[in-house]
Enzyme design. Structure first.
Site, PDB file in Angstrom:
ATOM      1  N   CYS A 113      -5.816  53.142  17.183  1.00 60.84           N
ATOM      2  CA  CYS A 113      -6.184  54.346  16.031  1.00 60.84           C
ATOM      3  C   CYS A 113      -5.843  53.940  14.744  1.00 60.84           C
ATOM      4  O   CYS A 113      -5.167  53.001  14.466  1.00 60.84           O
ATOM      5  CB  CYS A 113      -5.301  55.444  16.481  1.00 60.84           C
ATOM      6  SG  CYS A 113      -5.565  56.084  18.156  1.00 60.84           S
ATOM      7  N   GLY A 169     -10.747  51.856  15.082  1.00 64.06           N
ATOM      8  CA  GLY A 169     -10.947  52.819  16.146  1.00 64.06           C
ATOM      9  C   GLY A 169     -12.610  53.160  15.768  1.00 64.06           C
ATOM     10  O   GLY A 169     -12.780  53.674  14.739  1.00 64.06           O
ATOM     11  N   ASN A 174      -0.961  57.246  15.744  1.00 61.60           N
ATOM     12  CA  ASN A 174      -1.577  55.865  16.007  1.00 61.60           C
ATOM     13  C   ASN A 174      -0.202  55.483  16.758  1.00 61.60           C
ATOM     14  O   ASN A 174       0.830  55.246  16.173  1.00 61.60           O
ATOM     15  CB  ASN A 174      -1.718  55.046  14.702  1.00 61.60           C
ATOM     16  CG  ASN A 174      -1.958  53.701  15.236  1.00 61.60           C
ATOM     17  OD1 ASN A 174      -1.693  52.583  14.443  1.00 61.60           O
ATOM     18  ND2 ASN A 174      -2.523  53.313  16.308  1.00 61.60           N
ATOM     19  N   GLY A 175      -0.612  54.945  18.031  1.00 66.22           N
ATOM     20  CA  GLY A 175       0.457  54.535  18.723  1.00 66.22           C
ATOM     21  C   GLY A 175       0.448  54.808  20.458  1.00 66.22           C
ATOM     22  O   GLY A 175      -0.362  55.543  20.645  1.00 66.22           O
ATOM     23  N   TYR A 187      -5.051  39.743  13.964  1.00 61.75           N
ATOM     24  CA  TYR A 187      -6.213  40.478  14.500  1.00 61.75           C
ATOM     25  C   TYR A 187      -6.558  41.601  13.979  1.00 61.75           C
ATOM     26  O   TYR A 187      -7.731  42.116  13.391  1.00 61.75           O
ATOM     27  CB  TYR A 187      -6.445  40.258  15.999  1.00 61.75           C
ATOM     28  CG  TYR A 187      -7.725  40.566  16.618  1.00 61.75           C
ATOM     29  CD1 TYR A 187      -9.159  40.263  16.098  1.00 61.75           C
ATOM     30  CD2 TYR A 187      -7.725  41.894  17.409  1.00 61.75           C
ATOM     31  CE1 TYR A 187     -10.106  40.722  16.600  1.00 61.75           C
ATOM     32  CE2 TYR A 187      -8.906  42.292  17.822  1.00 61.75           C
ATOM     33  CZ  TYR A 187     -10.152  42.001  17.658  1.00 61.75           C
ATOM     34  OH  TYR A 187     -11.083  42.468  18.105  1.00 61.75           O
TER      35      TYR A 187
END
Ligand code: SF4
Length: 504
Positions: free
Chosen positions: A42, A71, A145-146, A286
């Site tokens: 996310c 995302g 996010n997580g 990445y």
């Protein structure tokens, strides 16, 4: 076919409750060659403008465009106007979901947005964010996010007390907890919620009077603060999106910090005891965009350094070094600088495939990797080539790349990887294949090299990766999560040791 057309075939539109075909009964196993990579889940973005007559949603829209790499399966924006929240969410890319009509109802001087890459089987509109709760004392929207490691427990407690859920997402737990605690006041509701949840989280929360940011005590997922000079404030998963919305980066939100941004002020407080900083090291390898800066480390510079360190640790005599696009390219430049090997562009990537291509099994996946990567044949003939990749997950992509490089005339192909072997799953917001599908799990480097058909294979060491993440400006050395490489996680996780990892 345009990217929009290819994606529309698979995804449903705004408000359409149909599942992604992969999730439906009798669907093919949910595999695409994009599964041969770890995926961020996310990105969050929020804006609060001082002038109540101005409109924040278009800025959030621009911000989400710049976070699209975090995302691609769903996106949403929630805007607050006159204490009412309007939300629009849909399946697909930001540019497919939002247009002048879908943005028009999103009026208000504060808004939050979200892009999501779902975990397997959860690609449904119900799980798209932001989540909104409207209750007696007000309304809030949450973008997360997580991954919460205790979401099941918290969900059960909330359900036992009569709270209903509309999704299977752990993020809905957060919005419901804040709503439940809201009678204590915003600050207390946030503190109580945050002290209850465990795991990784970067949050952008929209309340009737404020935009709130919070980062978990270990700072696993990134979150930063930006400023729209004289006009307002921004919260973003990555610094690259702040500029896209016309703002300037101010600072990172610290691990364990909450910021409450109102029209009058920015209030900051720390909600946790001092804990070990454990920023996801894979963000630098990445996930993050190369023009982002996370916790003082510029992502592009870290990738160049990783390549230089790889060159120092495992140089091999070669005529050409090439990178697997996109994130392998800066590391290939670094490797070339460190070893004197000429850098070239050997592989072209088709960027417009995304996750829309589905293969039913590993054998088909191995054949179909070639629709993503293409070799520049004139570069390869008779050359000893070093191929730099950011990581090896299932090995499908690397195996195929070695084969097509050799078919194109490369005499030798030596793989160098700028992350250590991925042997363990991630519990903090990254979609990892099952452990048995991680090719480095249980194989020696020699076996792995033979299975990929390469002439040699080497990974950066854990120490080398940490060295690439050392601050350049003399600031304090950061701490990093290395869980998927070492199995040592910064916090306890289900079924794992949860031992503290080495200080980074
Ligand atoms: S386990 Fe790996 S991917 Fe997950 S947060 Fe830690 S370093 Fe990042």
């Amino acid at each position: 076919m345009t990217p929009a057309e290819t994606t529309k075939k698979q995804h449903t539109g705004i408000g359409d409750p149909r599942n992604n075909p992969r999730g439906g009964p009798g669907a093919l196993p949910e595999l695409s060659y994009e599964d041969d990579a770890l995926h961020e889940e996310c990105g969050v973005f929020g804006v609060l403008l001082k002038d109540p007559e101005k409109n924040a949603a278009p800025l959030v829209y621009y911000g989400l465009f710049s976070l699209q790499h975090r995302g691609q399966e769903s996106a949403g924006i929630a805007a607050m106007r006159d204490k009412n929240i309007e939300v629009r969410k849909g399946m697909g890319l930001v540019g497919e979901i939002f247009n002048p009509e879908t943005l028009a109802p999103l009026r208000g001087s504060a808004a939050v947005g979200h892009v999501r890459y779902s975990t397997r089987g959860s690609s449904v509109i119900e799980n798209a964010q932001p989540f909104v709760s409207r209750f007696k004392l007000g309304s809030i929207a949450v973008a997360h996010n997580g991954t919460l490691t205790n979401a099941d427990v918290v969900r059960e407690l909330l359900e036992d007390s009569g709270v209903g859920f509309t999704s299977s997402s752990d993020s809905e737990v957060i919005v419901n907890l804040i709503a439940k605690n809201y009678k204590k006041g915003l600050e207390r509701a946030l503190t109580d919620t945050i002290q209850f949840i465990k795991g990784s989280y970067a949050l952008a929360v929209l309340t009737e009077d404020a935009l709130v940011g919070a980062r978990d005590p270990n700072g696993i997922r990134p979150l930063c603060l930006g400023k729209l000079e004289g006009e307002g404030w921004i919260l973003s998963s990555e610094s690259c999106a702040i500029e896209a919305a016309g703002g300037k980066f101010v600072r990172d939100i610290e691990p364990g910090e909450v910021v409450i941004i109102s029209r009058e002020q920015v209030l900051s407080f720390s909600f946790s005891e001092k804990t070990r900083r454990a920023v996801c090291s894979f963000e630098y390898v990445y996930f993050a965009r190369p023009d982002s800066v996370i916790d003082g480390i510029d992502v592009y510079g870290a990738r160049i350094r990783a390549g230089e360190i790889l060159g120092r640790e495992s140089a091999v005599a070669a005529d050409l070094v090439i990178g697997v696009p996109d994130s392998g390219i800066p590391a290939a430049i670094g490797y070339g600088r460190a070893t004197g090997t000429p850098f070239g562009m050997g592989i072209v990537k088709n960027k417009y495939i995304g996750r829309t291509f589905i293969s039913p099994d590993q054998a088909v996946r191995e054949r179909t990797v070639s629709i993503k990567h293409f070799v520049i044949q004139s570069e390869m003939k008779g050359k000893r080539v070093v191929l730099i990749d950011d990581s090896i997950v299932r090995g499908t992509t690397s195996r195929r790349l070695v084969a097509i490089l050799k078919e194109a005339g490369a005499k030798e192909v030596h793989i160098r990887v700028c992350s250590p072997p991925v042997r363990f799953p991630c519990y903090f917001g990254i979609d990892t294949p099952h452990r048995r599908d991680l090719i480095s799990n249980g194989s020696s480097a020699g076996e792995l090299c033979a299975s990929l058909g390469a002439d040699s294979l080497a990974f950066i060491s854990v120490e080398g990766l940490l060295e690439s993440l050392e601050p350049r400006n003399g600031g304090p050395r950061g701490g990093y999560c290395l869980g998927c490489f070492t199995g040592e996680y910064p916090i306890p996780v289900p079924g794992e040791a949860g031992r503290p990892g080495p200080e980074g």
